[in-house]
Design a protein around this motif. Structure first.
Motif, PDB file in Angstrom:
ATOM      1  N   GLY A  16       0.803  -1.207   0.000  1.00 43.56           N
ATOM      2  CA  GLY A  16       0.000   0.000   0.000  1.00 43.56           C
ATOM      3  C   GLY A  16       0.842   1.265   0.000  1.00 43.56           C
ATOM      4  N   SER A  17       0.154   2.398   0.122  1.00 38.79           N
ATOM      5  CA  SER A  17       0.813   3.702   0.064  1.00 38.79           C
ATOM      6  C   SER A  17       0.355   4.590   1.214  1.00 38.79           C
ATOM      7  CB  SER A  17       0.479   4.404  -1.260  1.00 38.79           C
ATOM      8  OG  SER A  17       0.936   3.672  -2.371  1.00 38.79           O
ATOM      9  N   LEU A  18       1.235   5.493   1.575  1.00 38.58           N
ATOM     10  CA  LEU A  18       0.912   6.554   2.534  1.00 38.58           C
ATOM     11  C   LEU A  18       1.608   7.828   2.088  1.00 38.58           C
ATOM     12  CD1 LEU A  18       1.285   4.966   6.107  1.00 38.58           C
ATOM     13  CD2 LEU A  18      -0.827   5.793   5.052  1.00 38.58           C
ATOM     14  N   SER A  63      16.991   2.662   1.297  1.00 41.57           N
ATOM     15  CA  SER A  63      15.705   2.004   1.536  1.00 41.57           C
ATOM     16  C   SER A  63      14.550   2.713   0.842  1.00 41.57           C
ATOM     17  CB  SER A  63      15.439   1.912   3.031  1.00 41.57           C
ATOM     18  OG  SER A  63      15.350   3.210   3.592  1.00 41.57           O
ATOM     19  N   ALA A  64      14.751   3.963   0.478  1.00 42.57           N
ATOM     20  CA  ALA A  64      13.672   4.763  -0.109  1.00 42.57           C
ATOM     21  C   ALA A  64      13.736   4.837  -1.636  1.00 42.57           C
ATOM     22  CB  ALA A  64      13.712   6.173   0.457  1.00 42.57           C
ATOM     23  N   LYS A  65      14.884   4.591  -2.181  1.00 37.93           N
ATOM     24  CA  LYS A  65      15.054   4.757  -3.627  1.00 37.93           C
ATOM     25  C   LYS A  65      14.089   3.882  -4.415  1.00 37.93           C
ATOM     26  CE  LYS A  65      19.906   6.113  -3.301  1.00 37.93           C
ATOM     27  NZ  LYS A  65      21.309   5.724  -3.539  1.00 37.93           N
ATOM     28  N   GLY A  66      13.383   4.524  -5.354  1.00 36.94           N
ATOM     29  CA  GLY A  66      12.473   3.797  -6.224  1.00 36.94           C
ATOM     30  C   GLY A  66      11.080   3.599  -5.656  1.00 36.94           C
ATOM     31  N   ARG A  67      10.890   3.882  -4.375  1.00 31.77           N
ATOM     32  CA  ARG A  67       9.570   3.673  -3.759  1.00 31.77           C
ATOM     33  C   ARG A  67       9.016   4.939  -3.116  1.00 31.77           C
ATOM     34  NH1 ARG A  67       9.065   0.278   0.493  1.00 31.77           N
ATOM     35  NH2 ARG A  67      11.177   0.696   1.225  1.00 31.77           N
ATOM     36  N   PHE A  68       9.891   5.790  -2.604  1.00 29.33           N
ATOM     37  CA  PHE A  68       9.461   7.007  -1.918  1.00 29.33           C
ATOM     38  C   PHE A  68       9.806   8.225  -2.762  1.00 29.33           C
ATOM     39  CE2 PHE A  68      10.142   5.124   2.627  1.00 29.33           C
ATOM     40  CZ  PHE A  68       9.261   4.098   2.320  1.00 29.33           C
ATOM     41  N   VAL A  79       6.640  19.981   3.493  1.00 33.99           N
ATOM     42  CA  VAL A  79       7.316  18.935   2.731  1.00 33.99           C
ATOM     43  C   VAL A  79       6.494  17.656   2.852  1.00 33.99           C
ATOM     44  CG1 VAL A  79       8.792  18.233   4.657  1.00 33.99           C
ATOM     45  CG2 VAL A  79       9.526  17.806   2.311  1.00 33.99           C
ATOM     46  N   TYR A  80       6.488  16.891   1.773  1.00 35.88           N
ATOM     47  CA  TYR A  80       5.702  15.667   1.716  1.00 35.88           C
ATOM     48  C   TYR A  80       6.603  14.474   1.436  1.00 35.88           C
ATOM     49  CZ  TYR A  80       2.118  19.208   0.923  1.00 35.88           C
ATOM     50  OH  TYR A  80       1.307  20.317   1.026  1.00 35.88           O
ATOM     51  N   LEU A  81       6.189  13.334   1.912  1.00 35.62           N
ATOM     52  CA  LEU A  81       6.873  12.084   1.586  1.00 35.62           C
ATOM     53  C   LEU A  81       5.824  11.091   1.108  1.00 35.62           C
ATOM     54  CD1 LEU A  81       9.642  10.621   1.601  1.00 35.62           C
ATOM     55  CD2 LEU A  81       8.957   9.627   3.797  1.00 35.62           C
ATOM     56  N   GLN A  82       5.812  10.844  -0.196  1.00 35.89           N
ATOM     57  CA  GLN A  82       4.928   9.849  -0.781  1.00 35.89           C
ATOM     58  C   GLN A  82       5.609   8.502  -0.717  1.00 35.89           C
ATOM     59  OE1 GLN A  82       1.751  10.118  -2.041  1.00 35.89           O
ATOM     60  NE2 GLN A  82       1.793   7.891  -2.298  1.00 35.89           N
ATOM     61  N   MET A  83       4.987   7.567  -0.045  1.00 38.66           N
ATOM     62  CA  MET A  83       5.579   6.243   0.144  1.00 38.66           C
ATOM     63  C   MET A  83       4.700   5.204  -0.542  1.00 38.66           C
ATOM     64  SD  MET A  83       6.816   6.507   4.123  1.00 38.66           S
ATOM     65  CE  MET A  83       5.146   6.517   4.773  1.00 38.66           C
ATOM     66  N   ASP A  84       5.255   4.549  -1.531  1.00 42.42           N
ATOM     67  CA  ASP A  84       4.537   3.529  -2.294  1.00 42.42           C
ATOM     68  C   ASP A  84       5.183   2.168  -2.099  1.00 42.42           C
ATOM     69  OD1 ASP A  84       4.342   6.011  -4.849  1.00 42.42           O
ATOM     70  OD2 ASP A  84       2.744   5.439  -3.469  1.00 42.42           O
ATOM     71  N   ASN A  85       4.410   1.133  -2.421  1.00 45.27           N
ATOM     72  CA  ASN A  85       4.907  -0.238  -2.294  1.00 45.27           C
ATOM     73  C   ASN A  85       5.536  -0.463  -0.921  1.00 45.27           C
ATOM     74  OD1 ASN A  85       5.529  -2.881  -3.009  1.00 45.27           O
ATOM     75  ND2 ASN A  85       7.447  -2.303  -4.019  1.00 45.27           N
ATOM     76  N   LEU A  86       4.814  -0.112   0.106  1.00 46.25           N
ATOM     77  CA  LEU A  86       5.342  -0.208   1.461  1.00 46.25           C
ATOM     78  C   LEU A  86       5.554  -1.657   1.878  1.00 46.25           C
ATOM     79  CD1 LEU A  86       3.281   2.674   3.043  1.00 46.25           C
ATOM     80  CD2 LEU A  86       5.767   2.472   3.144  1.00 46.25           C
TER      81      LEU A  86
END
Length: 125
Positions: A16-18, A63-68, A79-86
């Motif tokens: 999921g995403s947050l 850990s964030a590369k490619g997903r965040f 500032v926002y942090l979109q986190m996908d494929n958690l």
């Protein structure tokens, strides 16, 4: 003084995403960068991502590369942090941070001067 308030954490299933938000207030006119770190129980606080105010350069931890994705709204000082494929290993308290001095990089905790209280992110398997 600067105040940072994070929001957007919660419980999500793996895959999921947050989207986390961090709003800065107070004496923010001298901010050079804002970033996100995270800390899981028993672990050190880990760099996640950062964005510079001028030019918008971004950097990510492994850990964030490619997903965040980190983005910033200079007008709103947010500032926002979109986190996908958690993943379950992303479970941690996520902290927003702000730097008021120019640095060559903003990858370490020591580069930041103000911190938020943190928001919990829990990823279930």
């Amino acid at each position: 003084q600067v105040q940072l308030v994070e929001s957007g954490g919660g419980l999500v299933q793996a895959g999921g995403s947050l989207r986390l938000s961090c709003a800065a207030s107070g004496r923010t006119f001298s901010r050079f960068a804002m970033g996100w770190f995270r800390q899981a129980p028993g672990n050190e606080r880990e760099f996640v991502a950062t964005i510079r105010r001028n030019g918008g350069r971004t950097d990510y931890g492994d850990s964030a590369k490619g997903r965040f994705t980190i983005t910033g709204d200079n007008a709103q000082k947010t500032v926002y942090l979109q986190m996908d494929n958690l993943k379950p290993e992303d479970t941690a308290v996520y902290y927003c941070a702000l730097a008021v001095y120019y640095r060559n990089d903003y990858l370490g905790r020591d580069k930041y001067d103000y911190w938020g209280q943190g928001t919990q992110v829990t990823v279930s398997s």
